[in-house]
Scaffold this active site. Sequence first.
Site, PDB file in Angstrom:
ATOM      1  N   HIS A   1       0.874  -1.182   0.000  1.00  0.00           N
ATOM      2  CA  HIS A   1       0.000   0.000   0.000  1.00  0.00           C
ATOM      3  C   HIS A   1       0.903   1.222   0.000  1.00  0.00           C
ATOM      4  O   HIS A   1       1.691   1.422   0.921  1.00  0.00           O
ATOM      5  CB  HIS A   1      -0.918   0.012   1.217  1.00  0.00           C
ATOM      6  CG  HIS A   1      -1.890   1.159   1.192  1.00  0.00           C
ATOM      7  ND1 HIS A   1      -3.147   1.061   0.620  1.00  0.00           N
ATOM      8  CD2 HIS A   1      -1.780   2.445   1.640  1.00  0.00           C
ATOM      9  CE1 HIS A   1      -3.771   2.225   0.729  1.00  0.00           C
ATOM     10  NE2 HIS A   1      -2.964   3.078   1.343  1.00  0.00           N
ATOM     11  N   CYS A   2       0.774   2.037  -1.033  1.00  0.00           N
ATOM     12  CA  CYS A   2       1.667   3.189  -1.206  1.00  0.00           C
ATOM     13  C   CYS A   2       0.968   4.467  -0.729  1.00  0.00           C
ATOM     14  O   CYS A   2      -0.051   4.854  -1.303  1.00  0.00           O
ATOM     15  CB  CYS A   2       2.069   3.325  -2.671  1.00  0.00           C
ATOM     16  SG  CYS A   2       3.115   4.777  -2.982  1.00  0.00           S
TER      17      CYS A   2
END
Length: 412
Positions: A128-129
């Site tokens: 998850h960025c």
Amino acid sequence: MNFLSTFVTFKNLHEVRRLCHWGPIIALSVIAICSTMAILDSIIWYWPLDTTGGSINFIMLINWTVLILYNYFNAMFVGPGYIPLGWKPENQQDTQYLQYCRGCQGYKAPRSHHCRKCNRCVMKMDHHCPWINNCCGHLNHAYFTSFLLLAPLGCSHAAVIFIMTMYTQLYERISFGWSTVRIDMSAVRQFQPLMPFSVPAFAATLFALGLALGTTIAVGMLFVIQMKVILRNKTSIESWIEEKAKDRIQHYQTGEEFIFPYDLGSRWLNFKQVFTWSGTPRGDGIVWPVHPKCHQHTLTIEQLKQKADKRVRSQVQYRAVEDYNGACCPLSKGLQTFFRTPCTEEPRIPLCKGDTILATRGTKWWMYGDKVLSEEEVRAGERVRGWFPRRCVEKCHYDTAASDATSDKKVN
């Protein structure tokens, strides 16, 4: 142009809200500052548009900006692709090889993982960025990696513009003390700048140069990391799973051989699984081409083994001896706890004196684990896990039977 259709329609406001996060705000601000300053420096002080070179330079700067934003917004709004809610394999016997996700009320397909931020099971989840406020996965992996490539290239071009602008404008004012290194300034003196290169202009250019160089180094390193896993047809999570598989085999001396199932044996074939001319990756995100010695559930079976092993080797029961309100940086728990808070978006869990926690990992000052819940909460599918200060808990002395009973009640 998938990006344009996604950007214009916005099927729901949730997609628009992705922009209202510190990650996209900072990322877009850096892009805007570097692009704007590079264009202004070129036109006003360094390379005017009435020259051929200046026109080409201007077009290249615009091109970098458009390509960077195109891939950035595609990575954000196209998304990684999600496993349908309540998904089950066509062959019901395959459910024994899969993990069940209570959040999505369905099984996790091969290579998928549940993201607590997105609250969905993500196809071929890499991570998850926060910079795109979305997961990097099956559908947007190519866009995300292209952004990681184009951003350093564009910032490198901008950095050269910034350096040359400051050099040419300060050439007559400051003696650099270079006796052997000289740059021909005759072409620069042929035109009069549109405005003087003032102190604020110098400060803004220097600030933009710092952003451009920092972005080039940081994002460039991320690109190298991403390409390493892509050329092996892995994700960052799967690389970690493979390492743990080797550790498990070595610890128990089982003699088994673990072969990563999705490495097709050729870097070019692995590369083409992510990057295509159409922009859409190959596959449906559920069924994958595998190594001849493996099958669709080789990795999921290994994950189940590691999960069982984790219960045996890692979980240690602790009891809370101090209250903790769940603050990210609790000053009341000491300066070391305050300054050594984990740099992650994983949640913190509030604790009350007497709570029981099963810890699975930790640092010198913080621990991560699951809070032991009541039977009613477990039946309701609740799960509370996250970080908490180490000083707030102490290790319990309990017998093996009690430990096993507690582990059996845990929700997978």
